[in-house]
Each structure stands twice: as C-alpha cells, then as structure tokens.
Design a protein around this motif. Sequence first.
Motif, short mmCIF file in Angstrom:
data_model
loop_
_atom_site.label_atom_id
_atom_site.label_comp_id
_atom_site.label_asym_id
_atom_site.label_seq_id
_atom_site.Cartn_x
_atom_site.Cartn_y
_atom_site.Cartn_z
N ARG A 1 -3.91 -0.82 -7.41
CA ARG A 1 -2.67 -1.15 -8.12
C ARG A 1 -2.00 0.14 -8.59
N PRO A 2 -0.71 0.07 -8.91
CA PRO A 2 0.00 1.27 -9.39
C PRO A 2 -0.69 1.89 -10.60
N GLY A 3 -0.84 3.21 -10.56
CA GLY A 3 -1.45 3.94 -11.66
C GLY A 3 -2.95 3.87 -11.71
N GLU A 4 -3.58 3.26 -10.69
CA GLU A 4 -5.04 3.14 -10.66
C GLU A 4 -5.55 3.80 -9.38
N MET A 5 -6.40 4.80 -9.52
CA MET A 5 -6.87 5.55 -8.36
C MET A 5 -8.15 4.96 -7.78
N ASN A 6 -8.15 4.82 -6.47
CA ASN A 6 -9.37 4.46 -5.74
C ASN A 6 -9.76 5.64 -4.86
N LEU A 7 -10.97 6.14 -5.02
CA LEU A 7 -11.46 7.25 -4.21
C LEU A 7 -12.72 6.80 -3.47
N GLY B 1 9.79 15.33 -21.60
CA GLY B 1 10.56 14.53 -20.66
C GLY B 1 9.82 14.21 -19.38
N ALA B 2 8.51 14.42 -19.37
CA ALA B 2 7.71 14.11 -18.18
C ALA B 2 6.61 13.12 -18.55
N GLU B 3 6.24 12.30 -17.58
CA GLU B 3 5.09 11.42 -17.70
C GLU B 3 4.09 11.83 -16.64
N ILE B 4 2.87 12.17 -17.08
CA ILE B 4 1.87 12.77 -16.19
C ILE B 4 0.63 11.91 -16.17
N ARG B 5 0.14 11.65 -14.96
CA ARG B 5 -1.15 10.96 -14.78
C ARG B 5 -2.01 11.82 -13.88
N ALA B 6 -3.02 12.46 -14.46
CA ALA B 6 -3.93 13.33 -13.68
C ALA B 6 -5.09 12.47 -13.19
N PHE B 7 -5.11 12.19 -11.88
CA PHE B 7 -6.18 11.35 -11.34
C PHE B 7 -7.35 12.15 -10.79
N LEU B 8 -7.13 13.43 -10.49
CA LEU B 8 -8.23 14.33 -10.09
C LEU B 8 -8.01 15.68 -10.76
N GLY B 9 -9.09 16.31 -11.21
CA GLY B 9 -8.98 17.63 -11.80
C GLY B 9 -8.36 17.59 -13.18
N SER B 10 -7.76 18.72 -13.59
CA SER B 10 -7.22 18.87 -14.95
C SER B 10 -5.77 19.30 -14.91
N LEU B 11 -4.97 18.72 -15.79
CA LEU B 11 -3.57 19.10 -15.92
C LEU B 11 -3.09 18.70 -17.30
N ALA B 12 -2.34 19.59 -17.94
CA ALA B 12 -1.71 19.33 -19.24
C ALA B 12 -2.73 18.89 -20.29
N GLY B 13 -3.93 19.46 -20.22
CA GLY B 13 -4.96 19.16 -21.21
C GLY B 13 -5.76 17.91 -20.94
N GLN C 1 -15.26 5.26 -6.04
CA GLN C 1 -14.98 5.51 -7.45
C GLN C 1 -13.59 4.98 -7.80
N TYR C 2 -13.45 4.55 -9.05
CA TYR C 2 -12.20 3.94 -9.53
C TYR C 2 -11.87 4.58 -10.88
N TYR C 3 -10.59 4.92 -11.08
CA TYR C 3 -10.22 5.56 -12.35
C TYR C 3 -8.76 5.25 -12.68
N VAL C 4 -8.52 4.95 -13.94
CA VAL C 4 -7.15 4.71 -14.43
C VAL C 4 -6.82 5.78 -15.46
N PRO C 5 -6.05 6.80 -15.07
CA PRO C 5 -5.72 7.86 -16.04
C PRO C 5 -4.71 7.38 -17.08
N GLU C 6 -4.88 7.85 -18.29
CA GLU C 6 -3.91 7.55 -19.34
C GLU C 6 -2.66 8.42 -19.13
N PRO C 7 -1.47 7.85 -19.23
CA PRO C 7 -0.27 8.67 -19.07
C PRO C 7 -0.06 9.60 -20.25
N LEU C 8 0.32 10.83 -19.95
CA LEU C 8 0.70 11.80 -20.99
C LEU C 8 2.21 11.99 -20.93
N ARG C 9 2.86 12.01 -22.07
CA ARG C 9 4.31 12.19 -22.11
C ARG C 9 4.62 13.50 -22.83
N ILE C 10 5.15 14.45 -22.04
CA ILE C 10 5.40 15.80 -22.55
C ILE C 10 6.73 16.29 -22.00
#
Length: 329
Positions: free
Chosen positions: A112-118, A170-182, A159-168
């Motif tokens: 589903r949107p915003g949910e990563m399947n690996l 004027g951007a909305e960020i969802r890091a599904f692999l690795g690290s970004l914006a903390g 593996q399945y993961y739902v990243p929490e959106p970060l809002r910084i």
Amino acid sequence: MSNVEAEPAVVRCGALVDDRRPAEVPRVDVLPAREVPLGGPRAMTVRRTLPQRARTLIGAWCFADHYGPDDVATTSGMDVAPHPHTGLQTVSWLFSGEIEHRDSLGTQALVRPGEMNLMTGGYGIAHAEVSTPRTTVIHGVQLWVALPGEHRNVDRAFQYYVPEPLRIDGAEIRAFLGSLAGDTSPVQTFTPLLGAEVILAPHATITLAVDTAFEHGLLVDSGEVRVADTLLHPAELGYVHPGIDALTLVNESDGPARTILLGGTPFEEEIVMWWNFVGRSHDDIVRAREDWEASSDRFGVVEGYPGGRLPAPALPNATITPRRNPPRR
C-alpha cells in the motif's frame, strides 16, 4: 516485479573507481527513462531509468521502474505471474493503489502507499504481484538492489516497514531504507543504502545532509525539481556524483513535487544482470535459467496465483560482455 521484456538486455557492470570531490556544487547527470510494456496490448507501461547505457548502478541500486498513474479500467492494472529472482533484493513502493504480493516463502502481503515491502532473493525466490480489485489507479516504483558477493546466496526473506513521515521546511520525507533527516529505517540491507520518498510543497526548498561517500539518484515523479544547477522533469533520474555532504532540492513548480531519493556507496563488484537474475558470470545466469525452467526446488512454489508461471526468455546467442558505468571524471 518481473522484467517481462521478450529479449531482456544483458548487463555486466564493472567495478567503480572512487573519485570523491570536495564538498561543492554537485555534478548532476540527467538520465532519461525508456518505456517498457509489461505484457499484452492492454498492459501497463513502465518508465525504466536503471539500468541504461549511461549508468547501470547507483550504489547497489541496479534497477528502477516507475509506473503510473494508470487507470486500471484502461490498462487492466498489474498482473505479473510467478517469476524468479536471484542475487538481489526487490523494493516495492506505491504512491496509489494496492498490490497483492505472494512469494515462495508463503508470504501473502498487501503493498500500500507509504508501506515498503522488501524481498530478498538470495540464492533463489519466486513471487507474483497483482493489483487488487479495490485499486482504481496504480502508481509507484519498483526497485532492485544487487547483493554483494559474500551475501548473494543468502536465504530468501521478506521484510515490511512503514516509515513515519517527517515534515521539515515544506517537505514531507519517508525514509524507507538507510538514514535521512535524522530518521533511520530498521530494514536490513547488505550494503550502505538510502531510499526515501521526498515530497516538496510548491516552490519549497530543502537542504538535506547526506553521506559524502554516497552517490545519489533523484527520480522525479511529479513537478519540476532543481538539484544544484540542474532542472529535472517528471520521469527523469538525476545522478549526483559522490563527494558532497548536502543536497539541496528546489521545487520549481506551482504544485507539489514528489521524488524518490536513492543513494549508496559505489558498488565495487562486477555483476551480470539478465531478465530477473543477478549473478557474477554468464554461467550463473545460464544455471539460474535452467533451474527455473526445470521447476527446481531452488525457487520454491508460489501458492494461490490463478495461472501459470512466467517462462524464461531465450538466452542471447552470445557470452555476456561488459557494460560499465562511465569512468568518473
């Protein structure tokens, strides 16, 4: 997702030489997409930016398909029969719609949107992907990651993961692999990687700290996005060379801009890609194809798909020859 081309390209990727540059204005190469139909006359068409002649890998990212938004009443949506993978991980990420994933581990999952399947193919796995009856518009990306030599025959996994959106800024960020914006994803990979959805508000600008050892790719889904001095249009992939510690993205459009940011350390092994297989030699590919066609236990069985398996295309009439990333300047 399968590469369902009748005559898939043979790709051999050579080791890369690191040419890290001082932190400065990034050098960006624009990689256009080519259209590839997934099946018959009412099939979906995907826009493929990796691999291509100008670049075969970004980090360990070795395949990028971008599709939709497609009205499934017109295209019949996604229906990819059971097919094999070796030597890679697949990453499914949707913007809209819903896909049912079934694999030979016995996994039955909804993408589903915003949910990563690996899914980790390792020595061998099979899976099928079908858009669900609830889907009216299908839209997203399918990405592959090459496994390094010491891990290329690992056990199959999901593996399945739902990243929490970060809002910084004027951007909305969802890091599904690795690290970004903390934010850091807990999902296991076998080389250093970054994968994130970044949505920019109209005319927003964001500067993201990035690893200087990484090369990056920014795939634009919607909007017009400037990276350094380079403007990227929808379906284009901007390749950013390693050596920078920050990446500034500017939405030049009056509406939101959606992007997928990929990154990783340059992949220094020589690999061979053909159809749905990643190996180290032509013989690896031949063996994997023979095993799939013989219905060997190597790939297992996908239960619950209402139809047959995808047959493997014919092998090329030649030994695989190298296709390398361009030399770094």
